[in-house]
Design an enzyme around this catalytic site. Structure first.
Site, PDB file in Angstrom:
ATOM      1  N   ASN A  35       0.830  -1.206   0.000  1.00 53.63           N
ATOM      2  CA  ASN A  35       0.000   0.000   0.000  1.00 53.63           C
ATOM      3  C   ASN A  35       0.865   1.258   0.000  1.00 53.63           C
ATOM      4  OD1 ASN A  35      -2.612   1.155  -0.055  1.00 53.63           O
ATOM      5  ND2 ASN A  35      -2.450   1.678   2.108  1.00 53.63           N
ATOM      6  N   SER A 124      -5.689   1.939  17.459  1.00 57.88           N
ATOM      7  CA  SER A 124      -6.656   2.872  16.866  1.00 57.88           C
ATOM      8  C   SER A 124      -7.762   3.162  17.867  1.00 57.88           C
ATOM      9  CB  SER A 124      -7.251   2.208  15.630  1.00 57.88           C
ATOM     10  OG  SER A 124      -8.393   2.896  15.192  1.00 57.88           O
ATOM     11  N   TYR A 149     -11.394  -5.138  10.623  1.00 59.34           N
ATOM     12  CA  TYR A 149     -10.190  -4.307  10.805  1.00 59.34           C
ATOM     13  C   TYR A 149     -10.032  -3.910  12.277  1.00 59.34           C
ATOM     14  CZ  TYR A 149      -7.390  -0.146  11.331  1.00 59.34           C
ATOM     15  OH  TYR A 149      -6.471   0.764  11.796  1.00 59.34           O
ATOM     16  N   LYS A 153      -7.218  -4.877  15.682  1.00 55.66           N
ATOM     17  CA  LYS A 153      -6.525  -3.996  16.630  1.00 55.66           C
ATOM     18  C   LYS A 153      -6.812  -4.444  18.072  1.00 55.66           C
ATOM     19  CE  LYS A 153      -4.597  -1.326  13.584  1.00 55.66           C
ATOM     20  NZ  LYS A 153      -3.161  -1.530  13.280  1.00 55.66           N
ATOM     21  N   ARG A 293     -23.507   7.223   6.563  1.00 57.55           N
ATOM     22  CA  ARG A 293     -22.726   6.025   6.239  1.00 57.55           C
ATOM     23  C   ARG A 293     -22.906   5.036   7.385  1.00 57.55           C
ATOM     24  NH1 ARG A 293     -16.259   6.738   5.537  1.00 57.55           N
ATOM     25  NH2 ARG A 293     -16.406   7.035   7.780  1.00 57.55           N
ATOM     26  N   GLY A 295     -22.553   2.639  10.313  1.00 58.80           N
ATOM     27  CA  GLY A 295     -21.506   2.406  11.302  1.00 58.80           C
ATOM     28  C   GLY A 295     -20.863   3.655  11.872  1.00 58.80           C
ATOM     29  N   ASP A 296     -21.141   4.846  11.303  1.00 61.42           N
ATOM     30  CA  ASP A 296     -20.504   6.063  11.819  1.00 61.42           C
ATOM     31  C   ASP A 296     -21.077   6.456  13.177  1.00 61.42           C
ATOM     32  OD1 ASP A 296     -18.617   6.624   9.876  1.00 61.42           O
ATOM     33  OD2 ASP A 296     -19.975   7.865   8.674  1.00 61.42           O
TER      34      ASP A 296
HETATM   35  P1  NAD Z   1      -0.381   2.734   5.216  1.00 62.33           P
HETATM   36  O1  NAD Z   1      -1.144   1.712   4.463  1.00 62.33           O
HETATM   37  O2  NAD Z   1      -0.060   4.024   4.534  1.00 62.33           O
HETATM   38  O3  NAD Z   1       0.979   2.108   5.758  1.00 62.33           O
HETATM   39  C1  NAD Z   1       1.114   0.753   6.086  1.00 62.33           C
HETATM   40  C2  NAD Z   1       2.347   0.220   5.369  1.00 62.33           C
HETATM   41  O4  NAD Z   1       2.523  -1.159   5.718  1.00 62.33           O
HETATM   42  C3  NAD Z   1       2.240   0.286   3.846  1.00 62.33           C
HETATM   43  O5  NAD Z   1       3.379   0.931   3.326  1.00 62.33           O
HETATM   44  C4  NAD Z   1       2.152  -1.168   3.413  1.00 62.33           C
HETATM   45  O6  NAD Z   1       2.776  -1.378   2.144  1.00 62.33           O
HETATM   46  C5  NAD Z   1       2.875  -1.885   4.547  1.00 62.33           C
HETATM   47  N1  NAD Z   1       2.440  -3.269   4.770  1.00 62.33           N
HETATM   48  C6  NAD Z   1       1.170  -3.731   4.909  1.00 62.33           C
HETATM   49  N2  NAD Z   1       1.193  -5.068   5.122  1.00 62.33           N
HETATM   50  C7  NAD Z   1       2.494  -5.444   5.136  1.00 62.33           C
HETATM   51  C8  NAD Z   1       3.166  -6.699   5.309  1.00 62.33           C
HETATM   52  N3  NAD Z   1       2.490  -7.840   5.500  1.00 62.33           N
HETATM   53  N4  NAD Z   1       4.511  -6.720   5.262  1.00 62.33           N
HETATM   54  C9  NAD Z   1       5.216  -5.566   5.057  1.00 62.33           C
HETATM   55  N5  NAD Z   1       4.645  -4.365   4.876  1.00 62.33           N
HETATM   56  C10 NAD Z   1       3.310  -4.304   4.920  1.00 62.33           C
HETATM   57  O7  NAD Z   1      -1.190   3.014   6.569  1.00 62.33           O
HETATM   58  P2  NAD Z   1      -0.994   4.167   7.663  1.00 62.33           P
HETATM   59  O8  NAD Z   1      -2.129   5.104   7.537  1.00 62.33           O
HETATM   60  O9  NAD Z   1       0.387   4.674   7.633  1.00 62.33           O
HETATM   61  O10 NAD Z   1      -1.239   3.315   8.977  1.00 62.33           O
HETATM   62  C11 NAD Z   1      -0.181   2.721   9.691  1.00 62.33           C
HETATM   63  C12 NAD Z   1      -0.735   1.922  10.849  1.00 62.33           C
HETATM   64  O11 NAD Z   1      -1.532   2.780  11.665  1.00 62.33           O
HETATM   65  C13 NAD Z   1      -1.644   0.764  10.444  1.00 62.33           C
HETATM   66  O12 NAD Z   1      -1.398  -0.317  11.317  1.00 62.33           O
HETATM   67  C14 NAD Z   1      -3.039   1.318  10.667  1.00 62.33           C
HETATM   68  O13 NAD Z   1      -3.975   0.321  10.946  1.00 62.33           O
HETATM   69  C15 NAD Z   1      -2.813   2.212  11.873  1.00 62.33           C
HETATM   70  N6  NAD Z   1      -3.809   3.286  11.986  1.00 62.33           N
HETATM   71  C16 NAD Z   1      -3.999   4.116  10.919  1.00 62.33           C
HETATM   72  C17 NAD Z   1      -4.986   5.109  11.002  1.00 62.33           C
HETATM   73  C18 NAD Z   1      -5.253   6.007   9.831  1.00 62.33           C
HETATM   74  O14 NAD Z   1      -6.349   6.580   9.764  1.00 62.33           O
HETATM   75  N7  NAD Z   1      -4.326   6.196   8.887  1.00 62.33           N
HETATM   76  C19 NAD Z   1      -5.718   5.250  12.181  1.00 62.33           C
HETATM   77  C20 NAD Z   1      -5.475   4.391  13.256  1.00 62.33           C
HETATM   78  C21 NAD Z   1      -4.512   3.394  13.138  1.00 62.33           C
HETATM   79  C1  WQD Z   2     -14.602  10.991   9.155  1.00 62.32           C
HETATM   80  C2  WQD Z   2     -15.972  11.663   9.053  1.00 62.32           C
HETATM   81  C3  WQD Z   2     -17.631  10.369   7.883  1.00 62.32           C
HETATM   82  C4  WQD Z   2     -15.723  10.521   3.958  1.00 62.32           C
HETATM   83  C5  WQD Z   2     -11.697   5.843  10.175  1.00 62.32           C
HETATM   84  C6  WQD Z   2     -11.671   4.468  10.763  1.00 62.32           C
HETATM   85  C7  WQD Z   2     -10.911   4.475  12.055  1.00 62.32           C
HETATM   86  C8  WQD Z   2      -9.525   5.101  11.882  1.00 62.32           C
HETATM   87  C9  WQD Z   2      -9.591   6.423  11.199  1.00 62.32           C
HETATM   88  C10 WQD Z   2      -7.921   3.353  11.467  1.00 62.32           C
HETATM   89  C11 WQD Z   2     -17.130  10.686   9.286  1.00 62.32           C
HETATM   90  C12 WQD Z   2     -17.322  11.651   7.144  1.00 62.32           C
HETATM   91  C13 WQD Z   2     -16.011  10.691   5.303  1.00 62.32           C
HETATM   92  C14 WQD Z   2     -16.550  11.164   2.994  1.00 62.32           C
HETATM   93  C15 WQD Z   2     -17.866  12.106   4.786  1.00 62.32           C
HETATM   94  N1  WQD Z   2      -8.673   4.296  11.059  1.00 62.32           N
HETATM   95  N2  WQD Z   2     -17.052  11.465   5.700  1.00 62.32           N
HETATM   96  N3  WQD Z   2     -17.594  11.934   3.446  1.00 62.32           N
HETATM   97  O1  WQD Z   2     -14.671   6.869   9.996  1.00 62.32           O
HETATM   98  O2  WQD Z   2     -13.865   8.570  11.702  1.00 62.32           O
HETATM   99  O3  WQD Z   2     -12.398   6.719  11.071  1.00 62.32           O
HETATM  100  O4  WQD Z   2     -10.358   6.321   9.990  1.00 62.32           O
HETATM  101  O5  WQD Z   2      -7.831   2.852  12.550  1.00 62.32           O
HETATM  102  O6  WQD Z   2     -10.820   3.174  12.493  1.00 62.32           O
HETATM  103  O7  WQD Z   2     -12.990   4.031  10.965  1.00 62.32           O
HETATM  104  O8  WQD Z   2     -12.798   8.504   9.457  1.00 62.32           O
HETATM  105  O9  WQD Z   2     -12.201   9.929   7.550  1.00 62.32           O
HETATM  106  O10 WQD Z   2     -13.644   7.881   7.135  1.00 62.32           O
HETATM  107  O11 WQD Z   2     -14.612   9.822   8.343  1.00 62.32           O
HETATM  108  O12 WQD Z   2     -18.810  12.799   5.119  1.00 62.32           O
HETATM  109  O13 WQD Z   2     -16.371  11.026   1.778  1.00 62.32           O
HETATM  110  O14 WQD Z   2     -16.136  12.140   7.711  1.00 62.32           O
HETATM  111  O15 WQD Z   2     -19.013  10.103   7.836  1.00 62.32           O
HETATM  112  O16 WQD Z   2     -18.116  11.390   9.980  1.00 62.32           O
HETATM  113  P1  WQD Z   2     -13.574   7.642  10.590  1.00 62.32           P
HETATM  114  P2  WQD Z   2     -13.266   9.000   8.026  1.00 62.32           P
END
Ligand code: NAD
Ligand code: WQD
Length: 340
Positions: A35, A124, A149, A153, A293, A295-296
């Site tokens: 990714n 998360s 997902y 976590k 949406r 689940g929000d």
């Molecule tokens: P991202 O997808 O940009 O980064 C994850 C990276 O891990 C990618 O570069 C992907 O290529 C690599 N990867 C995935 N599976 C792999 C594997 N099996 N082996 C080696 N590499 C692998 O995501 P991000 O937004 O940087 O998120 C990083 C972490 O934070 C994730 O664990 C995600 O669940 C967590 N997180 C993200 C958010 C968010 O909204 N971005 C929120 C809460 C938690």
């Molecule tokens: C934010 C708000 C939507 C898109 C998600 C994961 C959470 C965490 C962070 C990893 C909500 C609204 C969104 C759009 C909209 N990730 N929205 N139009 O759902 O709070 O959290 O990302 O751990 O686990 O669930 O983030 O950015 O998707 O949405 O109106 O096109 O924006 O309804 O209220 P969310 P989001």
């Protein structure tokens, strides 16, 4: 410290690696680019002025992971690698359970065999489930999540807690991120989602740059001030600083494993974020309100007091900073990172 950053080519990992280097740490990256794109590495190196050793393989492969630990000296691990799309996890649960659990198993086995005793895990706010009182506090139980997902976590947190309880000297910080947004202030690193963005900020940014026609706002009949959902958006640079603080404080943790919220402590509505982005761009952007949406949740944000107290960390960037930096990244890189 020499820190192994798993998923270090991804959105949060790349910013954290650059922040670690700026704080005088060394970084080793492992990523399979499932990714992300290899071209991010050159930018990380030019921003930090340092060479970054890079290992490209799937961390589910426990033998390769062990080989990596045998070939590199590692003092701590920050484990970002994983799949993160909530909707996709409903469609492909097994892929999510496999990837998000096996990567952790591989790392724990390799750490155990080579005596690495410091781990920071990407958790998360989704682990608070649907019923936790707002603001969310770390001691809330029981953890739960509404998607496969999210459940990966919760399971990871449980597994890490069990393993830390029986591994002498192991210290683990589980960082519960709220809604990460923003980009490196240089405009050289940012979020580069493949396909249609699932999340709000990258969607708005792609509308602003002309890749999407208009934002669809998912519901304006929630019990909030303007009727749209409220979230705790946190700048990825603040998040990166939170990881540096966590790695540096691991040895002082009062328990073998400790969760920390990384958020600002403030809720911002969808419309407020959208209008802040319009200010960053300098003109109005198109949107329409559509149905909710599934689940929000209406509104939630963090209580970040524990991270402030125990990690000496707190978020400093404003919503306007988050929008300005996202816009700089998106306008300078309208199609994201180049392929080569
Ligand atoms: P991202 O997808 O940009 O980064 C994850 C990276 O891990 C990618 O570069 C992907 O290529 C690599 N990867 C995935 N599976 C792999 C594997 N099996 N082996 C080696 N590499 C692998 O995501 P991000 O937004 O940087 O998120 C990083 C972490 O934070 C994730 O664990 C995600 O669940 C967590 N997180 C993200 C958010 C968010 O909204 N971005 C929120 C809460 C938690
Ligand atoms: C934010 C708000 C939507 C898109 C998600 C994961 C959470 C965490 C962070 C990893 C909500 C609204 C969104 C759009 C909209 N990730 N929205 N139009 O759902 O709070 O959290 O990302 O751990 O686990 O669930 O983030 O950015 O998707 O949405 O109106 O096109 O924006 O309804 O209220 P969310 P989001």
């Amino acid at each position: 410290m020499r820190v192994l950053v798993s998923g270090g080519a991804g959105y949060i990992g790349s910013h954290t690696a650059v922040a670690l280097l700026a704080h005088g740490h060394d970084v080793v990256v492992v990523d399979d680019f499932s990714n992300s794109k290899p071209t991010v590495l050159g930018r990380m190196e030019s921003l930090s002025g340092k060479h970054i050793p890079m290992h490209s393989f799937d961390l589910c492969d426990a033998d390769k992971t062990e080989h990596l630990f045998a070939s590199e000296q590692i003092d701590a691990v920050i484990h970002f690698a994983g799949l993160k799309a909530v909707g996709e996890s409903v469609a492909k649960p097994l892929a999510y359970y496999r990837n998000n659990l096996e990567t952790t198993f591989s790392l724990l086995r390799a750490m155990n065999r080579t005596g690495v005793r410091r781990l920071v895990f990407s958790s998360s706010a989704t682990v608070y489930g649907d019923h936790a009182p707002v603001p969310y506090q770390e001691d809330y139980q029981p953890l739960s999540a509404a998607s496969p997902y999210g459940r990966t976590k919760v399971m990871n947190e449980q597994i890490l807690t069990d393993v830390a309880a029986v591994t002498d000297g192991l210290k683990i910080a589980m960082l519960r991120y709220f809604n990460p947004v923003g980009a490196h202030p240089s405009g050289r690193l940012g979020e580069d989602p493949q396909g249609i963005p699932n999340n709000l900020m990258p969607f708005i940014a792609q509308v602003a740059v002309g890749r999407r026609e208009r934002l669809q706002i998912f519901g304006n009949d929630y019990p909030t001030d303007d009727g749209t959902c409220e979230r705790d958006y946190i700048h990825v640079e603040d998040l990166a600083a939170g990881h540096v603080a966590a790695v540096e404080h691991l040895d002082d943790l009062r328990e073998p494993v400790r969760p920390f919220n990384l958020g600002t402590g403030t809720g911002t509505s969808v419309l407020e974020l959208f209008h802040a982005f319009e200010r960053a761009v300098g003109h109005a952007l198109p949107y329409e309100v559509v149905g909710r949406r599934a689940g929000d949740l209406p509104a939630y944000w963090a209580d970040p007091a524990r991270a402030h107290r125990e990690l000496r960390w707190q978020a400093t960037k404003t919503i306007d900073d988050m929008c300005a930096d996202t816009w700089r990244w998106q306008s300078q890189n309208p199609q994201g990172y180049p392929d080569a």
